[in-house]
Design a protein around this motif. Structure first.
Motif, short mmCIF file in Angstrom:
data_model
loop_
_atom_site.label_atom_id
_atom_site.label_comp_id
_atom_site.label_asym_id
_atom_site.label_seq_id
_atom_site.Cartn_x
_atom_site.Cartn_y
_atom_site.Cartn_z
N VAL A 135 8.37 12.98 -3.41
CA VAL A 135 8.39 11.92 -2.39
C VAL A 135 9.10 12.38 -1.13
O VAL A 135 10.22 12.88 -1.17
N SER A 136 8.42 12.21 0.00
CA SER A 136 9.02 12.37 1.32
C SER A 136 8.28 11.41 2.23
O SER A 136 7.20 10.91 1.89
N MET A 137 8.85 11.13 3.38
CA MET A 137 8.19 10.20 4.32
C MET A 137 6.81 10.73 4.69
O MET A 137 5.82 9.99 4.72
N ARG A 138 6.73 12.03 4.92
CA ARG A 138 5.45 12.62 5.33
C ARG A 138 4.45 12.62 4.17
O ARG A 138 3.25 12.36 4.36
N ALA A 139 4.93 12.93 2.96
CA ALA A 139 4.03 12.94 1.80
C ALA A 139 3.47 11.55 1.53
O ALA A 139 2.29 11.40 1.18
N HIS A 190 0.84 -1.20 0.00
CA HIS A 190 0.00 0.00 0.00
C HIS A 190 0.87 1.25 0.00
O HIS A 190 0.60 2.22 -0.74
N LEU A 191 1.93 1.25 0.79
CA LEU A 191 2.82 2.40 0.85
C LEU A 191 3.58 2.58 -0.47
O LEU A 191 3.74 3.71 -0.95
N ILE A 192 4.00 1.47 -1.06
CA ILE A 192 4.70 1.54 -2.34
C ILE A 192 3.77 2.11 -3.42
O ILE A 192 4.18 2.90 -4.28
N ALA A 243 -0.98 7.82 1.57
CA ALA A 243 -1.45 6.47 1.91
C ALA A 243 -2.51 6.49 3.00
O ALA A 243 -3.15 5.46 3.26
N GLY A 244 -2.72 7.64 3.63
CA GLY A 244 -3.71 7.74 4.69
C GLY A 244 -3.30 7.02 5.96
O GLY A 244 -4.14 6.44 6.67
N VAL A 245 -1.99 7.06 6.26
CA VAL A 245 -1.49 6.40 7.48
C VAL A 245 -0.64 7.40 8.24
O VAL A 245 -0.37 8.51 7.77
N SER A 246 -0.17 7.00 9.41
CA SER A 246 0.67 7.88 10.21
C SER A 246 2.10 7.86 9.69
O SER A 246 2.55 6.91 9.05
N LEU A 247 2.83 8.93 9.98
CA LEU A 247 4.24 8.99 9.62
C LEU A 247 5.01 7.86 10.29
O LEU A 247 5.92 7.28 9.69
N TYR A 250 8.20 2.84 10.19
CA TYR A 250 8.33 1.48 10.69
C TYR A 250 8.74 0.52 9.57
O TYR A 250 9.57 -0.38 9.78
N TYR A 251 8.19 0.72 8.36
CA TYR A 251 8.46 -0.19 7.25
C TYR A 251 9.63 0.25 6.37
O TYR A 251 10.26 -0.58 5.71
N PHE A 252 9.91 1.56 6.36
CA PHE A 252 10.98 2.07 5.50
C PHE A 252 11.84 3.05 6.29
O PHE A 252 11.31 3.96 6.92
N ARG A 253 13.15 2.88 6.18
CA ARG A 253 14.08 3.69 6.99
C ARG A 253 14.28 5.09 6.43
O ARG A 253 14.63 6.01 7.16
#
Length: 209
Positions: free
Chosen positions: A30-34, A13-15, A39-43, A48-51
């Motif tokens: 692309v940024s972690m926050r974007a 989903h994140l990908i 994706a409609g999830v928390s930062l 947690y899934y991507f460093r």
């Protein structure tokens, strides 16, 4: 559903969100926050899934590569080399919405890899694999007598990949309905250079008396 399945689903989903962001605004979008917002999830879940952002970008590119490999698995590589190459190239040409998105992401990643060292090695590895696959097909074509002995498979493979990359770039500036008509004859023209059509022998006429 197991915890492993759930984790794979969340990563996918994140990908998907990363691909949409790159398609809409290139790598700078692309940024972690974007990604979290798209994706409609928390930062925290993204972290947690991507460093890092680079890992997100590489994994998105890996996703496109895996998808291409899976579709390439449906091609019968035992057929004539020209037909095999054409079938493989057709998997990549941006003639519909999905392939156009993948091509735009691929090109955005390739361009970014020229200036971002953390992406360069992976981009080079992917290109080498593609050239290697083309070279294998061309080498076998030579062994079967389908390719002129004068043609070096490694050099020809590099040229073929460069032609396909160039045609993809040129076609993406056209409206989608125009692309197939632009791409097909140009792909055929390059394959004609690799596999010249043998001239048909004229039927022998009756000798004059």
């Amino acid at each position: 559903m197991t915890s492993g399945d759930r984790a794979a689903e969340r990563r996918a989903h994140l990908i998907g969100a990363v691909l949409d962001l790159i398609d809409g605004g290139g790598i700078p979008a692309v940024s972690m926050r974007a990604v979290a917002t798209a994706a409609g999830v928390s930062l925290a879940q993204v972290q947690y899934y991507f460093r890092s952002k680079d890992q997100l970008i590489v994994e998105a590119f890996r996703h496109i590569c895996r998808d291409l490999e899976e579709r390439a698995g449906s091609v019968d590589v035992d057929g004539p080399a020209r037909s095999v190459l054409r079938a493989l190239i057709d998997l990549w040409l941006p003639i519909d919405e999905r392939l156009s998105r993948d091509a735009r992401v691929w090109l955005a990643f390739s361009a970014e890899a020229t200036t971002r060292p953390s992406l360069t090695s992976f981009a080079a590895e992917v290109d080498e694999e593609l050239r290697g696959a083309f070279a294998w097909i061309l080498r076998r074509a030579g062994q079967r007598g389908e390719l002129s002995p004068a043609v070096d498979p490694v050099t020809a493979a590099a040229g073929l990949l460069a032609v396909v990359d160039g045609l993809v770039v040129q076609s993406l500036v056209l409206d989608e309905p125009e692309r197939e008509g632009f791409l097909a004859p140009r792909v055929e023209a390059h394959l004609d250079l690799l596999f010249p059509k043998t001239s048909q022998q004229k039927p022998k006429g009756r000798k004059e008396t």
